[in-house]
Design a protein around this motif. Structure first.
Motif, PDB file in Angstrom:
ATOM      1  N   LEU A  11       0.827  -1.211   0.000  1.00 29.26           N
ATOM      2  CA  LEU A  11       0.000   0.000   0.000  1.00 29.26           C
ATOM      3  C   LEU A  11       0.860   1.259   0.000  1.00 29.26           C
ATOM      4  N   ALA A  12       1.920   1.275   0.812  1.00 29.85           N
ATOM      5  CA  ALA A  12       2.811   2.440   0.859  1.00 29.85           C
ATOM      6  C   ALA A  12       3.492   2.665  -0.488  1.00 29.85           C
ATOM      7  N   ALA A  13       3.903   1.586  -1.142  1.00 28.95           N
ATOM      8  CA  ALA A  13       4.548   1.716  -2.453  1.00 28.95           C
ATOM      9  C   ALA A  13       3.564   2.232  -3.500  1.00 28.95           C
ATOM     10  N   LEU A  14       2.337   1.739  -3.455  1.00 29.02           N
ATOM     11  CA  LEU A  14       1.333   2.215  -4.406  1.00 29.02           C
ATOM     12  C   LEU A  14       0.995   3.682  -4.163  1.00 29.02           C
ATOM     13  N   LEU A  15       0.904   4.085  -2.902  1.00 26.86           N
ATOM     14  CA  LEU A  15       0.691   5.497  -2.588  1.00 26.86           C
ATOM     15  C   LEU A  15       1.847   6.345  -3.106  1.00 26.86           C
ATOM     16  N   GLN A  16       3.053   5.834  -2.921  1.00 23.94           N
ATOM     17  CA  GLN A  16       4.241   6.560  -3.353  1.00 23.94           C
ATOM     18  C   GLN A  16       4.296   6.702  -4.862  1.00 23.94           C
ATOM     19  N   ALA A  17       3.884   5.679  -5.578  1.00 25.33           N
ATOM     20  CA  ALA A  17       3.992   5.704  -7.037  1.00 25.33           C
ATOM     21  C   ALA A  17       2.801   6.371  -7.714  1.00 25.33           C
ATOM     22  N   ALA A  29      10.784  16.686  -3.801  1.00 27.45           N
ATOM     23  CA  ALA A  29      10.135  17.275  -2.629  1.00 27.45           C
ATOM     24  C   ALA A  29       9.011  16.418  -2.068  1.00 27.45           C
ATOM     25  N   ALA A  30       8.698  15.330  -2.721  1.00 23.28           N
ATOM     26  CA  ALA A  30       7.572  14.490  -2.296  1.00 23.28           C
ATOM     27  C   ALA A  30       7.954  13.636  -1.096  1.00 23.28           C
ATOM     28  N   PRO A  31       7.062  13.542  -0.102  1.00 23.51           N
ATOM     29  CA  PRO A  31       7.349  12.643   1.018  1.00 23.51           C
ATOM     30  C   PRO A  31       7.353  11.191   0.561  1.00 23.51           C
ATOM     31  N   ILE A  32       7.995  10.340   1.318  1.00 22.64           N
ATOM     32  CA  ILE A  32       8.163   8.939   0.935  1.00 22.64           C
ATOM     33  C   ILE A  32       7.377   8.073   1.915  1.00 22.64           C
ATOM     34  N   PRO A  33       6.166   7.631   1.525  1.00 24.65           N
ATOM     35  CA  PRO A  33       5.329   6.849   2.440  1.00 24.65           C
ATOM     36  C   PRO A  33       5.977   5.569   2.945  1.00 24.65           C
ATOM     37  N   ALA A  34       6.767   4.908   2.122  1.00 25.44           N
ATOM     38  CA  ALA A  34       7.408   3.662   2.561  1.00 25.44           C
ATOM     39  C   ALA A  34       8.400   3.927   3.692  1.00 25.44           C
ATOM     40  N   ALA A  55      10.880  -4.950   1.962  1.00 30.16           N
ATOM     41  CA  ALA A  55      10.959  -5.885   0.835  1.00 30.16           C
ATOM     42  C   ALA A  55       9.750  -5.752  -0.089  1.00 30.16           C
ATOM     43  N   ALA A  56       8.552  -5.677   0.477  1.00 31.57           N
ATOM     44  CA  ALA A  56       7.341  -5.575  -0.346  1.00 31.57           C
ATOM     45  C   ALA A  56       7.300  -4.247  -1.091  1.00 31.57           C
ATOM     46  N   ALA A  57       7.628  -3.163  -0.407  1.00 30.27           N
ATOM     47  CA  ALA A  57       7.621  -1.857  -1.066  1.00 30.27           C
ATOM     48  C   ALA A  57       8.657  -1.796  -2.178  1.00 30.27           C
ATOM     49  N   VAL A  63       8.817  -3.044  -9.766  1.00 33.90           N
ATOM     50  CA  VAL A  63       7.975  -3.533 -10.860  1.00 33.90           C
ATOM     51  C   VAL A  63       7.342  -2.378 -11.641  1.00 33.90           C
ATOM     52  N   ILE A  64       6.907  -1.336 -10.944  1.00 29.87           N
ATOM     53  CA  ILE A  64       6.188  -0.262 -11.629  1.00 29.87           C
ATOM     54  C   ILE A  64       7.080   0.921 -12.004  1.00 29.87           C
ATOM     55  N   SER A  65       8.365   0.800 -11.781  1.00 33.15           N
ATOM     56  CA  SER A  65       9.291   1.889 -12.071  1.00 33.15           C
ATOM     57  C   SER A  65      10.342   1.426 -13.072  1.00 33.15           C
TER      58      SER A  65
END
Length: 165
Positions: A11-17, A29-34, A55-57, A63-65
């Motif tokens: 979830l944190a990685a998806l929010l971040q991406a 300048a973006a905060p990093i949820p992970a 590991a999950a993040a 995968v998405i980057s």
């Protein structure tokens, strides 16, 4: 508990991406949820429980980057290391204010380490220094996000035993 930390890392990685870039024009300048989640979980629960989040993040971000998952894992390690170091140094303080300060400090350390590692991985020599104001803004935003998450996780805190109290 591992399944929950993996789900939160995803979830944190998806929010971040997907979500965070919609609110910030400058990616530096973006905060990093992970990083915020790792620091907050370590402060509210136990630092050794944070490895599934990282590991999950890292896997999802890889995968998405365009960057590889290994770079993201290396970039998230300062959050884990900072949380472990701060937990081992300040074992005596177990109140909410101590957990908040550990979470905020670990998130700021993790955010700065994240920017440095990914700047190095992208072969953008000196980009972190050129964008130092934006990176500092991201560290503050990540630290504030970690403070919110620490406060939310406090009711679910385990009774500490061992080295990480």
């Amino acid at each position: 508990m591992i399944a929950l930390t993996i789900a939160l890392g995803i979830l944190a990685a998806l929010l971040q991406a997907a979500v965070v870039p919609a609110f910030f024009l400058d990616a530096w300048a973006a905060p990093i949820p992970a990083c915020a989640l790792i620091a907050a979980w370590a402060a509210a629960r136990r630092p050794e429980e944070t490895w599934p989040i990282a590991a999950a993040a890292a896997l999802v971000l890889g995968v998405i980057s365009v960057e590889r998952a290994g770079w993201f894992l290396l970039a998230l390690l300062p959050s884990v290391g900072g949380a472990i170091l701060l937990a081992s140094v300040s074992r005596e303080n177990r109140g909410l204010s101590a957990r908040l300060s550990r979470g905020i400090a670990a998130a700021a350390i993790g955010s700065l380490g994240y920017a440095a590692v990914l700047g190095l991985g992208a072969a953008r020599d000196g980009a972190v220094f050129r964008e130092s104001a934006a990176v500092a803004f991201a560290a503050v935003g990540t630290a504030l996000l970690a403070a919110i998450v620490v406060t939310a996780l406090t009711p679910f805190r385990r009774h500490p035993v061992g080295l990480f109290r």
